[in-house]
Design a protein around this motif. Structure first.
Motif, mmCIF file in Angstrom:
data_model
loop_
_atom_site.group_PDB
_atom_site.id
_atom_site.type_symbol
_atom_site.label_atom_id
_atom_site.label_comp_id
_atom_site.label_asym_id
_atom_site.label_seq_id
_atom_site.Cartn_x
_atom_site.Cartn_y
_atom_site.Cartn_z
ATOM 1 N N GLU A 1 0.810 -1.219 0.000
ATOM 2 C CA GLU A 1 0.000 0.000 0.000
ATOM 3 C C GLU A 1 0.843 1.268 0.000
ATOM 4 O OE1 GLU A 1 -2.956 -0.009 3.014
ATOM 5 O OE2 GLU A 1 -4.028 -1.736 2.177
ATOM 6 N N ASP A 2 2.035 1.220 0.568
ATOM 7 C CA ASP A 2 2.913 2.388 0.566
ATOM 8 C C ASP A 2 3.332 2.693 -0.873
ATOM 9 O OD1 ASP A 2 5.789 3.568 0.549
ATOM 10 O OD2 ASP A 2 5.081 3.955 2.588
ATOM 11 N N GLU A 3 2.939 3.851 -1.381
ATOM 12 C CA GLU A 3 3.149 4.158 -2.795
ATOM 13 C C GLU A 3 4.625 4.227 -3.170
ATOM 14 O OE1 GLU A 3 1.010 7.657 -3.838
ATOM 15 O OE2 GLU A 3 -0.969 6.753 -3.492
ATOM 16 N N GLY A 4 5.439 4.815 -2.294
ATOM 17 C CA GLY A 4 6.863 4.906 -2.589
ATOM 18 C C GLY A 4 7.506 3.537 -2.664
ATOM 19 N N ALA A 5 7.210 2.692 -1.678
ATOM 20 C CA ALA A 5 7.762 1.341 -1.670
ATOM 21 C C ALA A 5 7.254 0.541 -2.855
ATOM 22 C CB ALA A 5 7.400 0.639 -0.361
ATOM 23 N N ALA A 6 5.979 0.718 -3.193
ATOM 24 C CA ALA A 6 5.398 -0.021 -4.313
ATOM 25 C C ALA A 6 6.088 0.334 -5.624
ATOM 26 C CB ALA A 6 3.904 0.264 -4.405
ATOM 27 N N SER A 7 6.371 1.611 -5.817
ATOM 28 C CA SER A 7 7.020 2.030 -7.063
ATOM 29 C C SER A 7 8.430 1.460 -7.173
ATOM 30 C CB SER A 7 7.059 3.557 -7.146
ATOM 31 O OG SER A 7 7.871 4.104 -6.115
ATOM 32 N N ARG A 8 9.102 1.306 -6.034
ATOM 33 C CA ARG A 8 10.457 0.751 -6.057
ATOM 34 C C ARG A 8 10.450 -0.763 -6.258
ATOM 35 N NH1 ARG A 8 10.816 4.750 -1.987
ATOM 36 N NH2 ARG A 8 10.391 3.217 -0.329
ATOM 37 N N LEU A 9 9.343 -1.407 -5.913
ATOM 38 C CA LEU A 9 9.250 -2.857 -6.057
ATOM 39 C C LEU A 9 9.043 -3.295 -7.499
ATOM 40 C CD1 LEU A 9 7.143 -4.199 -3.039
ATOM 41 C CD2 LEU A 9 9.341 -5.078 -3.820
ATOM 42 N N VAL A 10 8.378 -2.477 -8.281
ATOM 43 C CA VAL A 10 8.077 -2.857 -9.662
ATOM 44 C C VAL A 10 9.300 -2.563 -10.525
ATOM 45 C CG1 VAL A 10 6.538 -2.524 -11.621
ATOM 46 C CG2 VAL A 10 5.637 -2.355 -9.299
ATOM 47 N N TYR A 11 10.095 -3.586 -10.731
ATOM 48 C CA TYR A 11 11.311 -3.446 -11.526
ATOM 49 C C TYR A 11 11.564 -4.763 -12.244
ATOM 50 C CZ TYR A 11 13.553 -6.221 -7.887
ATOM 51 O OH TYR A 11 13.869 -7.218 -7.012
ATOM 52 N N GLY A 12 12.396 -4.732 -13.259
ATOM 53 C CA GLY A 12 12.702 -5.950 -14.005
ATOM 54 C C GLY A 12 11.438 -6.567 -14.575
#
Length: 367
Positions: free
Chosen positions: A284-295
């Motif tokens: 739910e944390d938007e900042g953490a979520a954006s960093r998770l979506v990679y590769g």
């Protein structure tokens, strides 16, 4: 004092404390050889309850944000339900335990087996259970498997039943990857042997069922598979728990897998329901979520595993007049099956060291 990594013996049950929250702090409670129920709890003759098991991948980044969202989802699954829910967790980290201890709903309604990492062999991750305060706990113990290169174990909790009997709960995370000879058969056989000594036993966890022989292990160990007993069929997509929320590359390479299971034994147990949970749960944390979506990870999923939930009823018949009670630790021991004897002996005799010739990848090195 309780055994720590310096004092437990591999292959033997090592007692440990559990923890309860009161007066603003988590307090250790000695459950070893105790028949005193948890505060306000009594030994019921008939008990209906649920068991939830979930592996929260310790390797993905943004651990705190992922665990916070996972705990919120778990709260929604257990809050306000008419039956108590045992929560079994795999791949917990030290920071995960801290978040568990801070959660208001856990403090109010649960005891926890582990408030720190003292009883884990691994410095990276371990197993933990959240046990409803209404359940009368008598023993908490941990079995460090003799044949493991990944510090795997089985965590046990005994719930008091009338007549000195026990409902024995276990969560385990069996060995990952493929080795020759395999380690998972001996590990599950060791856990099953202890389960079958109780009036009724339930095991949940990431069993890493990634090879053909894994399908038959529960039956060989005298355990029933809740998914199959509930009408599920081996190989059906509806039963898969891994792959939906992995990276697309791993999903394409390994496909889907039914790694997570709930197994049980004992004629006193009746399976009432089985289901998966956790599909599509996002950070739910938007900042953490954006960093998770990679590769090749398409979404900010909290983990690569789905959870599994089963609901049971356990019953203890009325004692006949003059019948002697069965004391803790004196429940009749069921003879080992031939498969259990074989896997136990193989597990104790072989080192099963990894080598490039025998090692094959699994969906995840931590799965």
């Amino acid at each position: 004092m309780f055994p720590t990594i310096q004092s437990w013996k591999r292959g033997e049950l090592a007692p440990q404390e559990y923890h309860t929250f009161r007066d603003g702090l988590w307090h250790p409670v000695e459950a070893r050889e105790s028949t005193i129920p948890a505060a306000g709890a009594t030994a019921p003759r008939s008990l209906q309850f649920a068991v939830l098991s979930w592996n929260i991948d310790f390797m993905r980044p943004e651990d705190d944000a992922r665990m916070a969202s996972a705990l919120k989802h778990l709260r929604g699954l257990v809050a306000g339900k008419p039956v108590p829910s045992v929560i079994m967790l795999n791949e917990m980290t030290k920071s995960d335990l801290n978040l568990i201890k801070q959660a208001a709903w856990v403090r109010e309604g649960y005891n926890i087996t582990d408030a720190n990492t003292d009883h884990w062999e691994s410095a990276s991750y371990g197993t933990c259970m959240l046990l409803p305060r209404t359940l009368p706990l008598t023993t908490i113990s941990r079995l460090h498997y003799p044949n493991t290169s990944m510090a795997r174990d089985g965590l046990f909790a005994d719930v008091a039943l009338p007549g000195g009997r026990a409902l024995r709960l276990c969560t385990t995370h069996l060995e990952s990857l493929r080795v020759d000879p395999p380690r998972r058969p001996a590990q599950l056989a060791a856990a099953a042997l202890h389960l079958r000594q109780a009036h009724a036993g339930i095991l949940g966890g990431d069993l890493n069922a990634i090879q053909e022989f894994d399908e038959g292990l529960p039956g060989e160990c005298g355990l029933r598979d809740a998914y199959l007993e509930g009408g599920g069929r081996e190989g059906d997509e509806e039963g898969m728990t891994w792959g939906y929320q992995s990276g697309s590359g791993q999903r394409e390479r390994y496909g889907l897998g039914r790694l997570d299971k709930i197994l049980f034994c004992g004629g006193a147990l009746k399976l009432l329901a089985f289901e998966r949970f956790g599909m599509g749960v996002l950070v739910e944390d938007e900042g953490a979520a954006s960093r998770l979506v990679y590769g090749d990870l398409e979404k900010a999923w909290v983990t690569d595993h789905l959870g599994v939930r089963a609901e049971f009823r356990v019953e203890v018949p009325e004692e006949k007049e003059g019948a002697a009670e069965v004391q803790d630790g004196e429940t009749p021991i069921v003879e080992e099956t031939p498969a259990q004897v074989k896997t136990r002996e193989e597990g104790s005799e072989t080192k099963a060291e990894k080598s490039p010739d025998t090692q094959e990848p699994a969906p995840s090195t931590s799965s």
